[in-house]
Design an enzyme around this catalytic site. Structure first.
Site, PDB file in Angstrom:
ATOM      1  CB  CYS A  85      -1.099   0.050   1.222  1.00 47.96           C
ATOM      2  SG  CYS A  85      -2.196  -1.090   1.156  1.00 47.96           S
ATOM      3  CB  CYS A 105      -0.518  10.389   6.517  1.00 44.56           C
ATOM      4  SG  CYS A 105       0.338  10.277   4.654  1.00 44.56           S
TER       5      CYS A 105
END
Lengths: 385, 278
Positions: free
Chosen positions: B35, B105
């Site tokens: 990922c 994030c």
């Protein structure tokens, strides 16, 4: 802090000679080359001189086969959209999976308008699947657009062989040579290439100027309609200073070609070997045997490209990355994915691309700083400890 | 080039609390190599049930490292009940904001925290697939996660959802399913956040404008010592007053158009016009 510029596949420094040659056309010689009067008309001969310089660098038989454009992307659009629309019947469009967006963009544009589009695979070294290409070009009349050299990995495709296959089946062959021109010797007049794109700012001319080689007899429908400039292939008053600059840049590139393949290549090789020796888990992406002399693309296992790039940037070193995070998309580079680069390293690639203005000190700087950066990011990585 | 805040750059270049803890009380691992980012978070509690030590290891870009580092600072000294309330927005705000493509994030940080707490409470390794059904197979994102991210970030569009949790960022096959989840969550959330396509009531519109100014615009201005105040909303005209370094700044007219108006056009509607009240 000294800037170490190793991103020459993105853009290059404008050569002093190029800038100096352009200056008169930004000051006194500002006339319109189409004018009847002497003041304007005198400029025309400089455009024609530049055309000869471009033709000489790529080995075109006739300077009239060169058309000036605003950039490499425009050249690619003209070749693909203009080329396809000029053919009697809508051609089957063939391209590769590793093209620059300036080629895949117009190809998808045509696909959306009903053209059949086929993209040819590459193998793990980034080499084109020539058997698949041979099968596809035979199916119907094609317009095939395959790059000469890849911008990310530097892998060089066998354009002579590709052109032959396309021509045997009656198709037209365009090559995006933006990364190849000025880095490797070429003579298009003796190659089965119908159209070739090049860009000024990849060879030390400014941004905003490009050119396309259109072999005599190849039909292309212009994208920009209007005046008769560029023999009707591209309307619009000529960008004289930049055309002159591109001409001089091509002449310079011709002079530097040997150096590019000796001194520049030696710097690239020293950097590459140095990195492989000092950074564990580093691997080169792309066919080492058929590669531009100035480019190396290296993946670092278990660390991420944007982080490497920004840490190098912090130390004055300019590079680029195929990491997803750096592009704003979530998928890493389409080139590395097409090559099936392993999952541990596909997100951690860094491209170093040299020019003749680089020095041995630049290589030393990277070899001093990069191992520290890699070590630091590995300390942070959950996959290492 | 990303427009990272100084705080993101600081946490990236000088990350806090890097490493591992011997015998941690809770460990959370999320993400994967494939990922493109992954985070391992560990914490240890003191005898009063407060986090006395937190450490992380991150594979990822600058904002992934910065989000992880920020998270550890945010949770140390707090009880689990307190840290459970931390959302990804809190992490992003702690860093002075993240570029919209990097919101995921901060979501990774919040997920790792959730996983670590689960691990502490159950002794088991957190597996998000147990908590829902995977909808985006490219990035392994479950419906539960998509719902939560949509709710916490008031996600209005598929693009915003992809930026927040990556769902839909790969092959795109799941996009219709994602849209259904967004629509359903907004249905459940009621009037406070209606998908963009439906016309907003005046009240909703004002709330959304306020939200965008607080969430996206003010953190950016504060980076340069400036600030902004919402004075009035009159039809499509939004009246604002610059504060701090922005007031009297020679480029405030540009800030007004390129930052304030552009963000509002992106997030509220295309016909928004912003006027400065002196």
């Amino acid at each position: 802090m000294r800037t170490v510029y190793l991103d020459n596949n993105a853009t290059t420094k404008i050569a002093d000679e190029v800038r100096d040659a352009m200056m008169p056309f930004l000051t006194d010689l500002w006339g319109n080359p189409s004018s009847m009067h002497t003041f304007g008309g005198q400029v025309k001969k400089y455009i024609e001189a530049a055309r000869e310089q471009v033709a000489a660098l790529i080995g075109a038989a006739d300077p009239q086969e060169i058309t000036f454009t605003s950039c490499g992307s425009e050249s690619n659009n003209l070749a693909i959209r203009g080329g396809a629309e000029a053919m009697d019947k809508p051609p089957h469009i063939i391209t590769s999976k590793v093209e620059h967006a300036a080629v895949s963009g117009p190809c998808h544009y045509l696909e959306d308008r009903g053209f059949r589009l086929t993209k040819i695979d590459v193998d793990q070294l980034g080499r084109l699947d020539l058997d698949a290409l041979r099968r596809e070009v035979k199916t119907s009349k094609t317009l095939t657009s395959i790059m000469w050299a890849n911008n990310e990995t530097g892998v060089i495709f066998p354009v002579g062989l590709i052109g032959e296959m396309v021509h045997e089946a009656g198709g037209i062959f365009h090559t995006d040579a933006v990364q190849a021109v000025g880095k490797i010797p070429m003579k298009v007049s003796s190659l089965p290439v119908d159209m070739l794109s090049l860009s000024g700012h990849k060879l030390h001319a400014p941004k905003g100027i490009g050119a396309i080689y259109i072999r005599r007899g190849t039909k292309v429908k212009p994208l920009v309609l209007g005046g008769h400039q560029e023999r009707g292939r591209r309307a619009g008053t000529e960008n004289v200073p930049y055309i002159v600059g591109l001409g001089v840049a091509c002449a310079l590139a011709g002079k530097h070609l040997t150096e590019e393949n000796t001194r520049v290549k030696a710097m690239r090789d020293r950097l590459e070997q140095g990195i492989l020796a000092t950074c564990p888990g580093a691997r080169v992406n792309g066919d080492p045997k058929h590669r531009l002399p100035n480019t190396t693309n290296i993946s670092f296992d278990f660390i991420e490209g944007e982080a490497i790039l920004l840490m190098l940037d912090d130390r004055g070193i300019c590079t680029s990355t195929g990491s997803a995070c750096a592009s704003g998309s979530l998928e890493p580079s389409h080139v590395l994915r097409a090559m099936n680069v392993a999952g541990v390293s596909v997100h951690g690639s860094i491209r170093f691309s040299f020019s003749t203005y680089n020095t041995d000190e630049d290589v030393d700087a990277v070899l001093t700083e990069l191992p520290k950066v890699v070590k630091r990011l590995r300390e942070l990585s959950p996959f290492v400890n | 080039m990303w427009d990272y805040t100084d705080k993101v750059n600081d946490h990236f270049k000088n990350p806090r609390n890097v490493g591992k803890i011997e015998n941690p009380d809770g460990t959370g691992e999320v993400g994967s190599l494939a990922c493109g980012d992954a985070l391992k978070l560990m914490f240890k509690l003191d005898d009063k049930g407060r986090i006395k030590e937190a450490k992380f290891q991150t594979f990822g870009c600058a904002s992934a490292i910065a989000s992880s580092s920020a998270l550890t600072e945010m949770i140390i000294g707090k009880t689990l009940d307190e840290v459970e309330k931390i959302t990804n927005k809190d992490i992003a705000e702690y860093l002075g904001g993240l570029p919209k493509q990097k919101v995921h994030c901060s979501v990774m940080g919040r997920e790792a925290l959730e996983a670590a707490i689960y691990n502490y409470r159950t002794g088991k390794k957190w597996d998000k697939e147990l908590e829902g059904e995977v909808v985006c197979h490219c990035f392994g994102v479950t419906d539960k996660e998509i719902e939560r991210v949509t709710r916490e970030n008031n996600v209005q569009t598929l693009e915003a959802l992809t930026n927040a949790c990556k769902a839909g960022g790969g092959c795109g096959n799941c996009l219709p399913d994602l849209q259904k989840i967004i629509d359903r969550v907004h249905g459940e959330m009621g009037a406070a956040a209606v998908p963009e396509k439906k016309p907003l009531t005046n009240l909703q519109r004002i709330h959304l404008i306020e939200d965008v100014i607080d969430r996206e615009i003010r953190p950016a201005l504060r980076q340069d010592g400036g600030d902004l105040e919402l004075i009035d909303v009159d039809g499509n005209t939004v009246k604002v007053r610059f504060r701090g370094a922005c007031s009297g700044c020679v480029v405030s007219a540009i800030t007004l158009k390129d930052v304030v108006e552009a963000r509002l056009k992106d997030n509220v509607s295309e016909d928004i016009r912003v006027e400065e009240v002196k």
